[in-house]
Design a protein around this motif. Structure first.
Motif: not given
Ligand SMILES: C[S@@+](CC[C@H](N)C(=O)[O-])C[C@H]1O[C@@H](n2cnc3c(N)ncnc32)[C@H](O)[C@@H]1O
Length: 292
Positions: A219-222, A224-228, A251-253, A255-260
């Motif tokens: 769920n994108l609105n959860a 937290s997301w489980p990915m490391r 969500i867009l923020k 995405y940036r936090d979880i992106m190289k």
């Protein structure tokens, strides 16, 4: 006048297969849906909600919408909550939808990093809101077209959706001839095998493509997301539009936090950056953004 036309409107409403949906019940439903998924629905969606949930009421042999809403709120309604979400998501997708994204992905995002990828740099791609799988399979086919060693060199695609029924279809990787229309012939020959049945012939995605992808419910609105690890590319196309402005910005923020840094974000044709993400991505193509 025919017998059917002689039925007064109230009698038609009382047909056992027709369950009226009161405004108050519709409000309960949209509030619950928003709370569970972030999807917002205005008054214009009442007919759609009515027809999709009426099927659930029939399947459960309930007397009507009030009992259905009550069930969703009770502990024993947990299984139904999954059907409820699955029934109300919009899963429209197709192979090579918004094809300019796949051209950019190969030519501008993957090809420049091929030397690094060949010498062992990890590649992580996320298809978020993957629906029935066409999007991640297109990503995988395009990647394999220029980097056949992708799997052995540690390239992986995560494909997620909130809807468990579309994930099942995606996991099976089998599509009717009708749904294969967007797939160019050379890719069809290379990455698919005959599937389906004699009555309903179709195609099945080869294991070479499938093994690159992990399908998961998310769920994108959860909270937290489980990915490391961090991602090199994120596809989030035609999914944010179902959320309100605040949720989209949040969500867009994330995405940036979880992106190289330098990673690419692909949005749907009617989606745009908003909130803090406006400053942390630069536009590099039509609905294509690069993390700065
Ligand atoms: C219209 S489809 C887009 C499919 C594909 N990305 C494309 O552009 O062709 C939107 C998908 O978003 C999913 N979705 C809706 N709300 C979600 C949420 N909160 N978390 C994850 N996925 C969600 C739906 O189940 C649906 O499969």
């Amino acid at each position: 006048m025919s017998a059917a036309l002689a039925i007064p409107p109230d009698a038609a409403q009382a047909r056992p297969n027709h369950f009226p949906l009161e405004v108050s019940e519709y409000q309960r439903i949209v509030a619950r849906l928003e709370n569970m998924t972030g999807i917002t629905m205005g008054a214009d969606k009442r007919t759609l909600v009515h027809s999709r949930l009426q099927r659930r009421i029939r399947a459960l042999a309930l007397p009507g919408f009030r009992d259905y809403c009550d069930l969703l709120e009770r502990p024993e309604g947990q299984v139904e909550q999954t059907h409820f979400v699955n029934a109300l998501t919009t899963n429209l997708t197709s192979f090579f939808r918004e094809s300019h994204h796949f051209k950019h992905f190969v030519e501008e995002a993957v090809q420049p990093m091929l030397p690094e990828l060949k010498s062992g740099r990890k590649l992580r791609i996320w298809s978020s809101g993957c629906s029935t799988g066409e999007e991640p399979f297109c990503i995988a086919m395009m990647l394999l077209s220029v980097f056949p060693q992708a799997f052995d060199r540690n390239a992986r695609i995560l494909a997620t959706d909130i809807d468990s029924s579309v994930l099942r279809t995606a996991f099976n990787g089998e599509y009717s001839q009708e749904r294969m229309k967007g797939v160019p012939d050379p890719l069809l020959q290379k990455f698919f095998a005959a599937g389906g049945s004699e009555d309903a012939p179709g195609y099945r995605v080869n294991d070479e493509v499938r093994r690159l992808i992990a399908f998961r419910k998310l769920n994108l609105n959860a909270s937290s997301w489980p990915m490391r690890g961090k991602f090199d590319m994120i596809f989030c196309r035609n999914t944010l539009i179902y959320f309100d402005d605040d949720r989209q910005s949040r969500i867009l923020k994330r995405y940036r936090d979880i992106m190289k840094p330098g990673g690419h974000l692909y949005l749907g044709h009617s989606e745009r950056l908003s909130g803090p993400a406006e400053k942390s991505f630069k536009r590099v193509g039509t609905t294509i953004f690069q993390a700065v």
